[in-house]
Every structure is written in C-alpha cells, then in structure tokens.
Motif scaffolding. Structure first.
Motif, PDB file in Angstrom:
ATOM      1  N   GLY A  12     -44.602 -27.134  72.704  1.00  2.00           N
ATOM      2  CA  GLY A  12     -43.159 -26.934  72.826  1.00  2.00           C
ATOM      3  C   GLY A  12     -42.690 -26.980  74.268  1.00  2.00           C
ATOM      4  N   ILE A  13     -43.456 -26.364  75.149  1.00  2.00           N
ATOM      5  CA  ILE A  13     -43.120 -26.420  76.580  1.00  2.00           C
ATOM      6  C   ILE A  13     -43.190 -27.854  77.083  1.00  2.00           C
ATOM      7  N   TRP A  25     -42.771 -30.639  75.333  1.00  2.00           N
ATOM      8  CA  TRP A  25     -41.621 -31.393  74.838  1.00  2.00           C
ATOM      9  C   TRP A  25     -40.329 -30.971  75.543  1.00  2.00           C
ATOM     10  N   GLY A  26     -40.214 -29.696  75.889  1.00  2.00           N
ATOM     11  CA  GLY A  26     -39.051 -29.254  76.661  1.00  2.00           C
ATOM     12  C   GLY A  26     -38.986 -29.936  78.014  1.00  2.00           C
ATOM     13  N   GLY A  70     -37.909 -33.511  77.496  1.00  2.00           N
ATOM     14  CA  GLY A  70     -36.478 -33.602  77.224  1.00  2.00           C
ATOM     15  C   GLY A  70     -35.607 -33.309  78.431  1.00  2.00           C
ATOM     16  N   LEU A  71     -35.993 -32.327  79.225  1.00  2.00           N
ATOM     17  CA  LEU A  71     -35.168 -31.917  80.357  1.00  2.00           C
ATOM     18  C   LEU A  71     -35.407 -32.734  81.623  1.00  2.00           C
TER      19      LEU A  71
END
Length: 77
Positions: free
Chosen positions: A16-17, A19-20, A23-24
């Motif tokens: 999740g980190i 993918w964050g 994305g960011l």
C-alpha cells in the motif's frame, strides 16, 4: 497462524505504501530497491504482496462474521 497473518499484513502495508508513492510521486520504491520492475527480486516482492492481500481476505471475513468489524465501527463515534 498468527505469525503468518502478521507477516502478510506487513506485506500488504508495504504494498500500500509503495502504491501510494507510485500515485503521489511516480516512484516505485520496490523497483528502486530491487533493480527495476522486471528484476526477479522485485517480481518476488510484488507476488508476495499480492498473495498476502489474498490471504488477508480470510481474517477480514472472519472478523466480519464475529461482529468484530461492526463493533470496531461503533467505538469511533
């Protein structure tokens, strides 16, 4: 079984980190650490994260069946 649940949860959080960050900041930390998205070690990590996410469906469903998720939702009001 508890140790496996904790390991898979940690891997899901790592995923999740990652993918964050993608994305960011368009930055793939796993690829950067392991030599690119096509590198064997990166692919192993991606696979482990995916399998871990599938594994975590079990504890989520069990928590839902016992009312644990419902009880948690009501404590934060």
């Amino acid at each position: 079984m508890k140790a496996l649940n904790l390991i898979t949860l940690a891997l899901v959080i790592i995923g999740g980190i990652n993918w964050g960050l993608v994305g960011l900041a368009q930055f793939d930390l796993v690829a950067a650490i392991f030599g690119g998205q096509d590198a064997a070690l990166a692919r192993v990590v991606y696979t482990l994260v995916g399998v871990s996410a599938l594994w975590q469906i079990g504890p989520l469903l069990r928590a839902g069946n016992t009312g644990e998720v419902h009880a948690q939702a009501h404590t934060h009001r």
